[in-house]
Design a protein around this motif. Sequence first.
Motif, mmCIF file in Angstrom:
data_model
loop_
_atom_site.group_PDB
_atom_site.id
_atom_site.type_symbol
_atom_site.label_atom_id
_atom_site.label_comp_id
_atom_site.label_asym_id
_atom_site.label_seq_id
_atom_site.Cartn_x
_atom_site.Cartn_y
_atom_site.Cartn_z
ATOM 1 N N ARG A 133 0.824 -1.220 0.000
ATOM 2 C CA ARG A 133 0.000 0.000 0.000
ATOM 3 C C ARG A 133 0.850 1.259 0.000
ATOM 4 O O ARG A 133 0.438 2.297 -0.530
ATOM 5 N N ALA A 134 2.046 1.171 0.583
ATOM 6 C CA ALA A 134 2.921 2.339 0.612
ATOM 7 C C ALA A 134 3.519 2.648 -0.755
ATOM 8 O O ALA A 134 3.887 3.791 -1.037
ATOM 9 N N ARG A 135 3.595 1.631 -1.614
ATOM 10 C CA ARG A 135 4.286 1.810 -2.890
ATOM 11 C C ARG A 135 3.372 1.769 -4.110
ATOM 12 O O ARG A 135 3.719 2.311 -5.159
ATOM 13 N N ILE A 136 2.226 1.134 -3.969
ATOM 14 C CA ILE A 136 1.328 0.936 -5.110
ATOM 15 C C ILE A 136 0.004 1.627 -4.834
ATOM 16 O O ILE A 136 -0.512 1.586 -3.714
ATOM 17 N N GLU A 137 -0.565 2.242 -5.879
ATOM 18 C CA GLU A 137 -1.882 2.846 -5.746
ATOM 19 C C GLU A 137 -2.752 2.465 -6.923
ATOM 20 O O GLU A 137 -2.258 1.952 -7.942
ATOM 21 N N LEU A 138 -4.034 2.706 -6.792
ATOM 22 C CA LEU A 138 -4.960 2.367 -7.865
ATOM 23 C C LEU A 138 -4.591 3.134 -9.138
ATOM 24 O O LEU A 138 -4.237 4.309 -9.092
ATOM 25 N N GLY A 139 -4.668 2.444 -10.252
ATOM 26 C CA GLY A 139 -4.336 3.054 -11.533
ATOM 27 C C GLY A 139 -2.909 2.854 -11.970
ATOM 28 O O GLY A 139 -2.552 3.229 -13.100
ATOM 29 N N ASP A 140 -2.052 2.283 -11.121
ATOM 30 C CA ASP A 140 -0.677 2.012 -11.548
ATOM 31 C C ASP A 140 -0.668 0.968 -12.657
ATOM 32 O O ASP A 140 -1.497 0.047 -12.682
ATOM 33 N N MET A 141 0.281 1.105 -13.565
ATOM 34 C CA MET A 141 0.376 0.254 -14.749
ATOM 35 C C MET A 141 0.985 -1.108 -14.401
ATOM 36 O O MET A 141 1.925 -1.196 -13.603
ATOM 37 N N VAL A 142 0.462 -2.146 -15.028
ATOM 38 C CA VAL A 142 0.992 -3.504 -14.892
ATOM 39 C C VAL A 142 1.235 -4.066 -16.291
ATOM 40 O O VAL A 142 0.325 -4.092 -17.118
ATOM 41 N N THR A 143 2.473 -4.498 -16.542
ATOM 42 C CA THR A 143 2.818 -5.076 -17.838
ATOM 43 C C THR A 143 3.454 -6.448 -17.637
ATOM 44 O O THR A 143 3.943 -6.767 -16.553
#
Length: 352
Positions: A148-158
């Motif tokens: 939760r400290a590093r990732i938020e909603l809308g971050d890209m995943v490839t």
Amino acid sequence: MELDWQLLERLCEAPGVPGHEERVAAIVHSALQPLVDELRSDAMGNLIGIRRGRADRRIMLAAHMDEIGFLVRYIDDQGFLRLQPVGGFDPRVLVAQRVSVWPRQGEPLLGALQLATKPIHLLTSEERKAPALEDLYVDLGLPPDDVRARIELGDMVTLARDFVRLGPTVLSKALDDRVGVFVMLEALRHLEQHEVEILAVATVQEEVGLRGAQTAAFGLEPDVGIALDVTIAGDVPGIDADDRVTRLGEGVAIKVFDTSHLPSRPLVEHLREIAERHGIRYQLELLPRGGTDAGAVQRTRAGVPAVTLSIPTRYVHTVNEMAHVADIAGAVELLVRYLAEAHERSYQPYSW
């Protein structure tokens, strides 16, 4: 004709799902800048390179920078990520793959893309089913608070997959459509003489509805549009001969049908004449489902003669797309030779 295969590798390995194309755009900007007289971006994020000519004709080339992938949709109490698809992945090819999650700041995180199900050892025959995208999650192997400290909603995943050479072929994620961008760049690099004005557009958001090409074409008002994209090479087990569309290694494909556009027949004929005159191997392509940026360009304003030059590709929309170097080189050569004489033809549908 020597091609810069390292450029294709950099393009393919860069991440860029629809709406997040900036890392790809940086590579394209660097490669395109010395090849054009003017380079700019627009409100959508399209990169537009203009190479001036003497003839009163504007040829728009369109190749999309985005790749299919995901956005982070939800982070659960255990730190597992649920995904929002952006573009059409087949879930059957995704189970147990590795992915890169790209936070707004900092380095990407590597994760495992897994299926929300019991291990196969514990499944009954009734419980086994084909995977669905909503059943997939990403395990970053980190405590929930760290996630939760590093990732938020809308971050890209490839998908985390390298570009490799396999004999006369290349194998990579995102050949759709970084190889089209590559063909556009290499054609401009090898083009010496031309009369037309060339509008080289690296488009955005093609995989979610041809959006970048639509707005770019509306603003540029081209006289002719050529999309550069991949197409199905169905010369593999499990596909009947009448469903193969194209075959790997048998030449660049000149599209005559897909569900986004019916290409200009005079333009198709001109490309065929050039290919036959110069001994460039080509295939005619009828794609029963799917489309390209040409579909958006064709319908802009009062209409534009448009066509797609396609690179036959096995395993499209999977993590291991494969293309033949001879087909890629043929696409570059055909485009170079077309641009050199594009001022000589009119593409009106009727002669009377």
